[in-house]
Write an enzyme that holds these catalytic residues in place. Sequence first.
Site, mmCIF file in Angstrom:
data_model
loop_
_atom_site.group_PDB
_atom_site.id
_atom_site.type_symbol
_atom_site.label_atom_id
_atom_site.label_comp_id
_atom_site.label_asym_id
_atom_site.label_seq_id
_atom_site.Cartn_x
_atom_site.Cartn_y
_atom_site.Cartn_z
ATOM 1 N N GLU A 1 -2.457 -9.131 3.240
ATOM 2 C CA GLU A 1 -2.762 -9.636 4.584
ATOM 3 C C GLU A 1 -4.253 -9.556 4.908
ATOM 4 O O GLU A 1 -4.709 -10.141 5.888
ATOM 5 C CB GLU A 1 -1.922 -8.902 5.633
ATOM 6 C CG GLU A 1 -2.370 -7.495 5.987
ATOM 7 C CD GLU A 1 -2.036 -6.406 4.967
ATOM 8 O OE1 GLU A 1 -2.360 -5.241 5.261
ATOM 9 O OE2 GLU A 1 -1.467 -6.699 3.894
ATOM 10 N N CYS B 1 0.831 -1.204 0.000
ATOM 11 C CA CYS B 1 0.000 0.000 0.000
ATOM 12 C C CYS B 1 0.872 1.264 0.000
ATOM 13 O O CYS B 1 1.586 1.512 -0.948
ATOM 14 C CB CYS B 1 -1.009 -0.045 1.154
ATOM 15 S SG CYS B 1 -2.317 1.189 1.001
ATOM 16 N N HIS C 1 -3.791 -4.977 -0.117
ATOM 17 C CA HIS C 1 -3.364 -5.523 1.177
ATOM 18 C C HIS C 1 -3.454 -7.042 1.130
ATOM 19 O O HIS C 1 -4.523 -7.602 1.376
ATOM 20 C CB HIS C 1 -4.262 -4.989 2.297
ATOM 21 C CG HIS C 1 -4.014 -3.548 2.604
ATOM 22 N ND1 HIS C 1 -3.029 -3.137 3.473
ATOM 23 C CD2 HIS C 1 -4.604 -2.422 2.144
ATOM 24 C CE1 HIS C 1 -3.028 -1.820 3.544
ATOM 25 N NE2 HIS C 1 -3.974 -1.357 2.740
#
Length: 193
Positions: free
Chosen positions: A177, A77, A175
């Site tokens: 994650e 990001c 993202h």
Amino acid sequence: MKIVIIDYGAGNIQSIKFALKRLGYNAILTDSETEIRIADTVIFPGVGEASSAMAKLKASGLDKVIPSLKQPVLGICLGMQLLCNSSEEGNTNGLGVFDVNVIKFSNDLKVPQIGWNQISNLKSSLFKNVTENEFMYLVHSYYAPLCEEAIATSEYGIQYTSALKKDNFYGVQFHPEKSSTAGEQILKNFLEL
């Protein structure tokens, strides 16, 4: 394997740590140049505003350390955007790893872009076992235009770069994650480079 997450006060650290733990890895959160340099892989996260994040990197000297790293580095990001030449956000000079300037989405689009979007034109072992047009989670108002170093693209009003690669440096606008099993696959691929 020693995994370091760069700590500069602009990260989504816990979600990255949890995702790595689910994959069976532990990571160290640090701003120590020594710890960063001896790591096998480095994750450069980021959430927030570009100019204040860059000011924190400069204050700690990490603005000189990060571009000189030789092991695999993954910018996520804002981390990806800071690896670029510059960002219109706060008129910020970046770290200059990726030869592209980050710009703001046009005013006729709802910004930030928040939510799930597809990644396409996947090029790189970073996307091994990831399907073309897979959905990833994004939150951003600024983007990297299409460029030679692009290894994935997305569309939001226009087509833009959603992942970059140059030498040992990788960057993803999304993202991983927070992007379910496909995102975890990308993290796993990065750790296995």
